[in-house]
Design a protein around this motif. Structure first.
Motif, mmCIF file in Angstrom:
data_model
loop_
_atom_site.group_PDB
_atom_site.id
_atom_site.type_symbol
_atom_site.label_atom_id
_atom_site.label_comp_id
_atom_site.label_asym_id
_atom_site.label_seq_id
_atom_site.Cartn_x
_atom_site.Cartn_y
_atom_site.Cartn_z
ATOM 1 N N SER A 100 42.862 49.280 50.556
ATOM 2 C CA SER A 100 41.991 48.816 51.774
ATOM 3 C C SER A 100 42.177 47.633 52.049
ATOM 4 O O SER A 100 42.761 46.687 51.094
ATOM 5 N N GLU A 101 41.541 47.063 53.191
ATOM 6 C CA GLU A 101 41.836 45.515 53.765
ATOM 7 C C GLU A 101 41.276 44.921 52.609
ATOM 8 O O GLU A 101 41.907 43.423 52.306
ATOM 9 N N GLN A 102 40.097 45.157 52.206
ATOM 10 C CA GLN A 102 39.427 44.393 51.177
ATOM 11 C C GLN A 102 40.151 44.050 49.988
ATOM 12 O O GLN A 102 39.910 43.040 49.373
ATOM 13 N N ALA A 131 41.354 40.719 48.536
ATOM 14 C CA ALA A 131 40.952 40.289 46.896
ATOM 15 C C ALA A 131 42.078 39.933 45.989
ATOM 16 O O ALA A 131 42.172 39.012 45.349
ATOM 17 N N ALA A 132 42.957 40.667 46.293
ATOM 18 C CA ALA A 132 44.348 40.873 45.329
ATOM 19 C C ALA A 132 44.852 39.499 45.729
ATOM 20 O O ALA A 132 45.423 38.605 44.756
ATOM 21 N N ALA A 133 45.168 39.038 47.089
ATOM 22 C CA ALA A 133 45.824 37.687 47.307
ATOM 23 C C ALA A 133 44.974 36.614 46.870
ATOM 24 O O ALA A 133 45.408 35.467 46.307
ATOM 25 N N ASP A 162 48.015 43.558 38.501
ATOM 26 C CA ASP A 162 47.581 44.981 38.887
ATOM 27 C C ASP A 162 48.397 45.537 39.918
ATOM 28 O O ASP A 162 48.959 44.669 40.444
ATOM 29 N N PRO A 163 48.046 46.755 40.398
ATOM 30 C CA PRO A 163 48.968 47.323 41.225
ATOM 31 C C PRO A 163 49.079 46.517 42.803
ATOM 32 O O PRO A 163 50.013 46.322 43.269
ATOM 33 N N VAL A 164 47.862 46.362 43.120
ATOM 34 C CA VAL A 164 47.499 45.804 44.509
ATOM 35 C C VAL A 164 48.221 44.272 44.578
ATOM 36 O O VAL A 164 48.664 43.646 45.420
ATOM 37 N N GLU A 165 47.933 43.608 43.543
ATOM 38 C CA GLU A 165 48.309 42.192 43.192
ATOM 39 C C GLU A 165 49.955 42.212 43.392
ATOM 40 O O GLU A 165 50.396 41.215 43.889
#
Length: 274
Positions: A189-191, A195-197, A165-168
């Protein structure tokens, strides 16, 4: 070839003349110009299609710009501003090159761009459908823009097929060494970052301390390979001799572009070999 035509396009994000051209039509602030200029080939579009097509920006960030920017400048005005700024920037950067050099480069790059298969490639298709430019620098920039968006559409498809996904995708880039500061500005957001990491750790792409694994590197190499395959047809159509000649012609233009493109920009554009 991406390393040679991308700098032609990318000056529009970093050269002060491009910024000034957007401001002249009422698009003050970097992100207003960015979203209006890049989305303008789609028309007066709402946020949702741009979230999908641009891929790595958080939806709320896109929604802050679109559709409100169309109250400041119409898509036609944004298109004129982005081309005006790009041509002025290129003129400043390439004034030492003969006009015949630039005209030949434009002709070859347009030949490649006309051969691009745009089915399933929204940004590539929208840019390919714009009216042909008249002068060599405008033609050169528009062809480079069509090809980079065509390639970008294919890259997004490869990322989606790989399950990212984009943030991953951004978290992976940071783990691979891209400066985090350049990607934090995309509205997540930082959250969401954390979560992506965590999802990349679960998939075996990252270690528990955030380092890329060989499995992750191999999987992302497959994404890049799929991107290259999807972007190949224009260069097959141009042929080996035409592609080699175009690379030679674009070399000084690309080097000039690198003088204004930050080496650590979020585009991830490598420097040309010395």
């Amino acid at each position: 070839m991406w390393t040679h035509f991308e700098p032609v396009h990318a000056i529009t994000y970093f050269h002060p003349r491009s910024r000034a051209a957007y401001e002249a039509v009422g698009l003050r602030g970097y992100w207003r110009g960015y979203f209006a200029g890049r989305a303008a080939p789609l028309g007066a579009v709402e946020a949702a299609p741009v979230v999908a097509a641009f891929f790595t920006f958080a939806p709320p960030m896109v929604a802050r710009a679109l559709p409100a920017v169309w109250q400041l400048a119409t898509p036609a005005e944004a298109l004129r501003a982005r081309l005006t700024g790009a041509v002025q920037a290129l003129a400043e950067l390439t004034y030492e090159l003969p006009e015949g050099h630039l005209a030949e480069a434009a002709e070859l790059l347009e030949t490649a761009a006309r051969a691009a298969r745009t089915a399933g490639r929204v940004l590539g298709a929208a840019n390919a459908a714009l009216p042909a430019a008249e002068y060599p620098l405008a033609r050169l920039w528009q062809a480079a823009t069509t090809l980079r968006e065509h390639r970008g559409d294919g890259h997004v498809a490869a990322l989606v097929a790989a399950g990212l996904d984009p943030v991953e995708t951004l978290a992976w880039k940071v783990a691979e060494g891209m400066p985090e500061v350049n990607l934090l500005g995309r509205g997540w957001s930082e959250q969401e970052w954390q979560a992506a990491a965590g999802r990349l750790v679960e998939r075996g792409w990252l270690t528990g301390d955030g380092k890329p694994t060989e499995h992750g590197r191999a999987a992302f190499r497959a994404v890049e390979a799929a991107t290259d395959v999807a972007a190949l047809h224009p260069w097959e159509a141009l042929g080996a001799d035409g592609t080699d000649r175009l690379r030679e012609l674009l070399e000084p233009v690309a080097r000039a572009g690198h003088t204004v493109i930050p080496p650590d920009s979020p585009i991830g554009l490598p420097q040309l070999p010395a």
